[in-house]
Scaffold this motif. Structure first.
Motif, PDB file in Angstrom:
ATOM      1  N   THR A 184       0.860  -1.180   0.000  1.00 19.25           N
ATOM      2  CA  THR A 184       0.000   0.000   0.000  1.00 19.25           C
ATOM      3  C   THR A 184       0.895   1.228   0.000  1.00 19.25           C
ATOM      4  N   ALA A 185       1.055   1.833  -1.172  1.00 17.86           N
ATOM      5  CA  ALA A 185       1.947   2.982  -1.316  1.00 17.86           C
ATOM      6  C   ALA A 185       1.235   4.261  -0.904  1.00 17.86           C
ATOM      7  N   LEU A 186       1.858   5.019  -0.002  1.00 18.71           N
ATOM      8  CA  LEU A 186       1.306   6.303   0.402  1.00 18.71           C
ATOM      9  C   LEU A 186       1.666   7.395  -0.596  1.00 18.71           C
ATOM     10  N   GLN A 187       2.814   7.241  -1.235  1.00 17.05           N
ATOM     11  CA  GLN A 187       3.240   8.181  -2.268  1.00 17.05           C
ATOM     12  C   GLN A 187       3.861   7.415  -3.425  1.00 17.05           C
ATOM     13  N   VAL A 188       3.507   7.811  -4.637  1.00 15.74           N
ATOM     14  CA  VAL A 188       4.135   7.284  -5.848  1.00 15.74           C
ATOM     15  C   VAL A 188       4.477   8.484  -6.725  1.00 15.74           C
ATOM     16  N   TYR A 189       5.760   8.713  -6.923  1.00 20.61           N
ATOM     17  CA  TYR A 189       6.221   9.852  -7.719  1.00 20.61           C
ATOM     18  C   TYR A 189       6.890   9.387  -9.005  1.00 20.61           C
ATOM     19  N   HIS A 190       6.708  10.167 -10.072  1.00 21.09           N
ATOM     20  CA  HIS A 190       7.453   9.999 -11.309  1.00 21.09           C
ATOM     21  C   HIS A 190       8.326  11.234 -11.496  1.00 21.09           C
ATOM     22  N   ASN A 191       9.626  11.017 -11.605  1.00 20.39           N
ATOM     23  CA  ASN A 191      10.586  12.102 -11.773  1.00 20.39           C
ATOM     24  C   ASN A 191      11.331  11.915 -13.090  1.00 20.39           C
ATOM     25  N   PRO A 192      10.789  12.445 -14.186  1.00 23.03           N
ATOM     26  CA  PRO A 192      11.392  12.230 -15.509  1.00 23.03           C
ATOM     27  C   PRO A 192      12.847  12.660 -15.602  1.00 23.03           C
ATOM     28  N   ASP A 193      13.241  13.671 -14.817  1.00 21.65           N
ATOM     29  CA  ASP A 193      14.615  14.162 -14.900  1.00 21.65           C
ATOM     30  C   ASP A 193      15.628  13.156 -14.364  1.00 21.65           C
ATOM     31  N   ARG A 194      15.163  12.165 -13.605  1.00 25.99           N
ATOM     32  CA  ARG A 194      16.066  11.145 -13.074  1.00 25.99           C
ATOM     33  C   ARG A 194      15.887   9.790 -13.748  1.00 25.99           C
ATOM     34  N   ARG A 195      14.901   9.679 -14.604  1.00 26.58           N
ATOM     35  CA  ARG A 195      14.626   8.412 -15.273  1.00 26.58           C
ATOM     36  C   ARG A 195      15.702   8.115 -16.317  1.00 26.58           C
ATOM     37  N   PRO A 196      16.293   6.911 -16.293  1.00 28.88           N
ATOM     38  CA  PRO A 196      17.296   6.557 -17.307  1.00 28.88           C
ATOM     39  C   PRO A 196      16.690   6.596 -18.707  1.00 28.88           C
ATOM     40  N   SER A 197      17.496   6.949 -19.683  1.00 27.71           N
ATOM     41  CA  SER A 197      17.018   7.010 -21.061  1.00 27.71           C
ATOM     42  C   SER A 197      16.963   5.611 -21.661  1.00 27.71           C
ATOM     43  N   GLY A 198      16.112   5.449 -22.658  1.00 29.46           N
ATOM     44  CA  GLY A 198      15.996   4.162 -23.333  1.00 29.46           C
ATOM     45  C   GLY A 198      15.163   3.171 -22.546  1.00 29.46           C
ATOM     46  N   ASP A 199      14.871   2.040 -23.187  1.00 24.88           N
ATOM     47  CA  ASP A 199      14.105   0.984 -22.539  1.00 24.88           C
ATOM     48  C   ASP A 199      15.001   0.164 -21.623  1.00 24.88           C
ATOM     49  N   GLY A 200      14.418  -0.328 -20.548  1.00 23.75           N
ATOM     50  CA  GLY A 200      15.167  -1.141 -19.600  1.00 23.75           C
ATOM     51  C   GLY A 200      14.269  -1.572 -18.468  1.00 23.75           C
ATOM     52  N   PRO A 201      14.813  -2.245 -17.469  1.00 22.04           N
ATOM     53  CA  PRO A 201      13.998  -2.693 -16.331  1.00 22.04           C
ATOM     54  C   PRO A 201      13.384  -1.536 -15.555  1.00 22.04           C
ATOM     55  N   TRP A 202      13.880  -0.323 -15.772  1.00 25.04           N
ATOM     56  CA  TRP A 202      13.355   0.859 -15.087  1.00 25.04           C
ATOM     57  C   TRP A 202      12.116   1.444 -15.767  1.00 25.04           C
ATOM     58  N   SER A 203      11.774   0.935 -16.944  1.00 28.73           N
ATOM     59  CA  SER A 203      10.691   1.530 -17.737  1.00 28.73           C
ATOM     60  C   SER A 203       9.357   1.545 -17.002  1.00 28.73           C
ATOM     61  N   ASN A 204       9.071   0.504 -16.216  1.00 30.83           N
ATOM     62  CA  ASN A 204       7.790   0.410 -15.515  1.00 30.83           C
ATOM     63  C   ASN A 204       7.913   0.706 -14.027  1.00 30.83           C
ATOM     64  N   GLU A 205       9.012   1.324 -13.624  1.00 34.13           N
ATOM     65  CA  GLU A 205       9.220   1.638 -12.214  1.00 34.13           C
ATOM     66  C   GLU A 205       8.872   3.093 -11.919  1.00 34.13           C
ATOM     67  N   ALA A 206       8.315   3.337 -10.741  1.00 34.17           N
ATOM     68  CA  ALA A 206       8.166   4.707 -10.259  1.00 34.17           C
ATOM     69  C   ALA A 206       9.534   5.175  -9.772  1.00 34.17           C
TER      70      ALA A 206
END
Length: 244
Positions: free
Chosen positions: A40-62
Motif C-alpha cells: 500500500t503505497a502512500l506516495q508514488v512519484y514519477h521524476n522524468p529528470d532522473r529516469r534513465p534514457s531508453g528501454d530497460g527494467p526501469w521503464s515500468n518503475e516509479a
C-alpha cells in the motif's frame, strides 16, 4: 396580475481539490506491485529528470515510492537518484536505540543487512532543510521524509506531505546501489563494466524489508531488557557451616 414564480438558484458548495506536489501520481494510498507482491503505497512519484534514457527494467518503475511496512510498522522509501540507481531507506523514531547514529557508527550486524552496507543516516529532510524558514523549499518528490497517515483536505482524501504541520521527526537509515558490480544507468563516466547488474525495485524492496526487520528486532530486544524477570536465577542453595 400575479408574478410567475421563479426557481431560486442555490449555490452549491464549492470544493477545490487540493493541489498535489509535482510528480505525485496518487491522491490517496494505492496498491503498488513490487517483488511478486503488492504494497500500500502512500506516495508514488514519477521524476522524468532522473529516469534513465531508453528501454530497460526501469521503464515500468516509479521514481519514488513511500510506504509503511506492515510487519514492522516502520516507514520505508525507495528513491531514484540522479545517476539513475535506486536507494532504499527505513525510518525509526526517537525511542529506537540507533536514533541519531551516523552511518559509520551503525553496528556491522545491522549495516551488513543491506546491499553495500548502510551509507545514509539523517533526520527527515523537511526538518533538516527548514523548508518553512528559508527560500525555495526542497521538492517533495526528492525528499527522504515519511508519510504515515491519510488526512482530509477540503473534502478530498489525500496523502500527508512533508509540508504538514506538527511533522514528527524520524531518523532514516539508508543504502545505495552504485557499488562495484552495480549497473549505473546515468553513469557520466561511461556504460560501466560488462556483467554489471541493475538493482531494480524488487531488489531494493527486499533489502528495505530486511533492514526494517533488523531494526525492529533491536527495539524488541531493548524492551525485553526493561522487563523484570520472575524466573528463578538458578543460584546454588546456601551451605550450612558447622558450629552455627
Amino acid at each position: 396580475m400575479a408574478r410567475k414564480p421563479t426557481q431560486r438558484k442555490v449555490a452549491g458548495k464549492q470544493v477545490t481539490k487540493a493541489t498535489m506536489p509535482d510528480g505525485l501520481m496518487n491522491a490517496a494510498p494505492v496498491a503498488y506491485p513490487v517483488a511478486d507482491t503488492s504494497i500500500t503505497a502512500l506516495q508514488v512519484y514519477h521524476n522524468p529528470d532522473r529516469r534513465p534514457s531508453g528501454d530497460g527494467p526501469w521503464s515500468n518503475e516509479a521514481d519514488k515510492v513511500a510506504w509503511v511496512d506492515e510487519a514492522t510498522g516502520l516507514g520505508c522509501i525507495m528513491l531514484r537518484q540522479k545517476n539513475g540507481t535506486i536507494s532504499g531507506y527505513v525510518g525509526v523514531g526517537p525511542e529506537h536505540p540507533l536514533f541519531g547514529f551516523e552511518a559509520d557508527a551503525v553496528p556491522v550486524s545491522v549495516s551488513n543487512t543491506v546491499h553495500g552496507g548502510v551509507t545514509y543516516c539523517k533526520s527527515c529532510e523537511v526538518n533538516r532543510f527548514e523548508r518553512r524558514a528559508h527560500g525555495k523549499p526542497r521538492q517533495e518528490r526528492y525528499t527522504v521524509c515519511h508519510t504515515t497517515w491519510v488526512r482530509t483536505v477540503q473534502d478530498y482524501r489525500t496523502v500527508q506531505t512533508t509540508e504538514d504541520e506538527f511533522h514528527e521527526d524520524l531518523w532514516w537509515l539508508g543504502f545505495d546501489t552504485d557499488h562495484p558490480g552495480d549497473l549505473v544507468p546515468n553513469n557520466r563516466y561511461g556504460e560501466g563494466r560488462k556483467g554489471d547488474v541493475y538493482r531494480d525495485q524488487s531488489f531494493v524492496y527486499a533489502n528495505c524489508i530486511e533492514l526494517a526487520r533488523k531494526l525492529k528486532s533491536l527495539t524488541e530486544k531493548s524492551s525485553n531488557r526493561d522487563i523484570p524477570t520472575c524466573e528463578p536465577l538458578g543460584l546454588p542453595a546456601p551451605t550450612e557451616r558447622s558450629g552455627e
